[in-house]
Design an enzyme around this catalytic site. Structure first.
Site, PDB file in Angstrom:
ATOM      1  N   GLY A 206      10.507  11.335  41.604  1.00 47.09           N
ATOM      2  CA  GLY A 206      11.502  12.016  40.781  1.00 47.09           C
ATOM      3  C   GLY A 206      10.929  12.409  39.435  1.00 47.09           C
ATOM      4  O   GLY A 206       9.726  12.622  39.282  1.00 47.09           O
ATOM      5  N   GLY A 211      11.811   7.894  35.820  1.00 51.86           N
ATOM      6  CA  GLY A 211      10.670   7.022  36.096  1.00 51.86           C
ATOM      7  C   GLY A 211      10.572   5.896  35.083  1.00 51.86           C
ATOM      8  O   GLY A 211      10.231   4.755  35.432  1.00 51.86           O
ATOM      9  N   GLU A 228       5.880   8.677  41.617  1.00 57.42           N
ATOM     10  CA  GLU A 228       5.466  10.029  41.958  1.00 57.42           C
ATOM     11  C   GLU A 228       6.346  10.980  41.159  1.00 57.42           C
ATOM     12  O   GLU A 228       7.492  11.232  41.514  1.00 57.42           O
ATOM     13  CB  GLU A 228       5.615  10.269  43.469  1.00 57.42           C
ATOM     14  CG  GLU A 228       4.714   9.403  44.327  1.00 57.42           C
ATOM     15  CD  GLU A 228       3.238   9.701  44.121  1.00 57.42           C
ATOM     16  OE1 GLU A 228       2.899  10.771  43.569  1.00 57.42           O
ATOM     17  OE2 GLU A 228       2.413   8.861  44.509  1.00 57.42           O
ATOM     18  N   CYS A 262       7.188  19.775  43.677  1.00 55.11           N
ATOM     19  CA  CYS A 262       6.554  19.125  42.529  1.00 55.11           C
ATOM     20  C   CYS A 262       5.122  19.585  42.305  1.00 55.11           C
ATOM     21  O   CYS A 262       4.602  19.477  41.193  1.00 55.11           O
ATOM     22  CB  CYS A 262       6.596  17.604  42.692  1.00 55.11           C
ATOM     23  SG  CYS A 262       5.732  17.008  44.152  1.00 55.11           S
TER      24      CYS A 262
END
Length: 474
Positions: A206, A211, A228, A262
């Site tokens: 995310g 995070g 990630e 991403c």
């Protein structure tokens, strides 16, 4: 990547999973792990085979859920989600027995006679928090590594992709061992309660802001994390380049899943000698891919929700629109858009775009591009298009990023033996292939020493003669 916040709210939607169900789930999984249910090769391989069966028998259901959540075209949905999982599962099952074997290491004379080896062992009970942009792959993919390593695992899909989340819960309950693998559905409240529990590993995909929330929650139990995240992945286009191929690969990488990827090229740093012809080629390729009216194309996805639609719409005011720029709020449609004459300080250059907008910035040379990249947070991916091997080598050596892809986009994350992960602000830890197995394993050191000989050198009383011999051995 961006996901919903995971902090408590005073009010919110109805709970999809109750507090009691969450606590009971974690208790069941903890009991299964402590009983040794998941440790054997037989259990792991059987679950992976069931996992493959689950994907094989439900590919169309997955594609349908992705169409509901993101209007993903069939090709993009199938290739990036069920087919990606199938490849990862097949690779893992093929190599699992070898990965599980102890690895012999040499030991020094000081401890001889002895045998040393490293024994991979499961960490325990893991929590996997997925993201909405690839809601099936990014939830189930990390779970493959957790199961292969012999862990129990709770999977928390994104609530923003509701059809994909509900499908995963039903399928995991049907195909996998419910005493060891569970899906917990829900949003902020459910995720917050999950994060309050004690885990042996947390794997989160995310945005960076959440995070930090995940990492702070993990710190209370000294739980290791894999994050990630994302960031603005730059794409350098050198003057010595195959423009036709570069344009096709950049457009495919940027506008796949409507830019909600991403590792999509986030912006282009184009050598001033090729900026004009590059933009012309990009416009040409966009028309080839999606037609004169991309809104009517069956191959172009939509934005996940209203909030992200409005966020992206505000970014269209930077620079000037070379192509695209059209929007339709009712369909959550934003046309594939290329912006030129973008300033480094424009809002579109501040955070990861995560949508179908591609800014182009003109630079005098590659060295200028490298200085620009190195002045910003480390990206998850970095792309360079050039025929000059010295230029590509310079980019690899003088930048730091999660991964580098030369003369292509996104494809560096496909080979299972290439670990995928970020660095710095783009994340920590990696997965795919054996790295997934390693991420969810502890590499336990073991020294096995026989008793048939027991030299007195290390025991008191200590003498000069003993010290002399020890010095020779160490």
């Amino acid at each position: 990547m961006t996901v919903a916040a995971t902090t408590h709210q005073a009010t919110g939607p109805a709970r999809l999973t109750t507090d009691h169900e969450i606590l009971a789930t974690t208790e069941v999984l903890r009991g299964s792990f402590e009983a040794g249910v998941t440790r054997s090769y037989e259990w792991r391989s059987q679950q992976l085979r069931q996992f493959i069966r689950m994907v094989d028998e439900n590919q169309q259901a997955m594609v349908d859920a992705l169409a509901h959540d993101l209007s993903k075209p069939y090709f993009e949905a199938w290739s990036a989600e069920p087919q990606f999982l199938k490849a990862e599962l097949t690779h893992t099952l093929k190599h699992l027995a070898r990965w599980m074997k102890p690895r012999r290491v040499s030991v020094s004379m000081a401890v001889q006679p002895a045998r040393g080896y490293i024994q991979p062992e499961p960490l325990g009970v893991a929590l996997v928090i997925g993201a909405w942009n690839y809601p099936i792959q990014l939830s189930l993919g990390p779970a493959i590594g957790a199961i292969a390593a012999g862990n129990c695992v709770v999977i928390k899909p994104s609530e923003l992709a509701s059809a994909s989340s509900e499908l995963q819960r039903r399928l995991v309950d049907k195909y996998l061992d419910r005493e060891a693998v569970r899906v917990v559905e829900g949003g902020v409240a459910e995720t917050s309660l999950l994060l309050e529990q004690r885990w042996d590993h947390i794997f989160y995909t995310g945005g960076g802001a959440i995070g930090k929330v995940v990492m702070a929650a993990a710190a209370k139990h000294l739980t290791p994390v894999t994050l990630e995240l994302g960031g603005k992945s730059p794409c350098i286009v050198d003057q010595d380049v195959d423009l036709e191929t570069a344009a096709r690969r950049i457009v495919w990488g940027r506008f796949f899943n409507a830019g909600q990827t991403c590792v999509a090229p986030d912006y282009i740093l184009a050598h001033e000698a090729v900026e004009e012809p590059l933009i012309a080629k990009l416009k040409q390729v966009l028309k080839e891919f999606y037609g004169a009216d991309p809104k009517a194309s069956r191959d172009f996805a939509r934005i996940i929700n209203e909030r992200h639609f409005q966020r992206l719409k505000k970014l269209l005011g930077a620079g000037e629109v070379a192509v695209g720029g059209e929007t339709d709020e009712a369909e959550r449609y934003i046309a594939p858009t290329i912006l030129r004459n973008v300033k480094e300080t424009d809002p579109v250059m501040e955070d990861e775009i995560f949508g179908p907008i591609l800014p182009v910035i003109k630079v005098p040379n590659v060295d200028h591009a490298l200085r620009f990249i190195n002045s910003r947070p480390k990206p998850l991916a970095l792309y360079v298009f050039t025929k000059d091997k010295q230029v590509s080598a310079k980019v690899v050596e003088r930048t730091s990023s999660g991964g580098v892809c030369i003369n292509d986009a996104i494809s560096h994350m496909l080979p299972p033996d290439l670990p995928f992960g970020g660095v710095g602000a783009s994340g920590m830890g990696a997965y795919h292939g054996k790295r997934s197995f390693d991420t969810f394993s502890h590499q336990k050191s073991v020294l096995d020493k026989p008793t048939f000989v027991d030299p007195a050198l290390r025991y008191p009383p200590y003498t000069e003669e003993k010290l002399k011999w020890v010095r020779r051995l160490l």
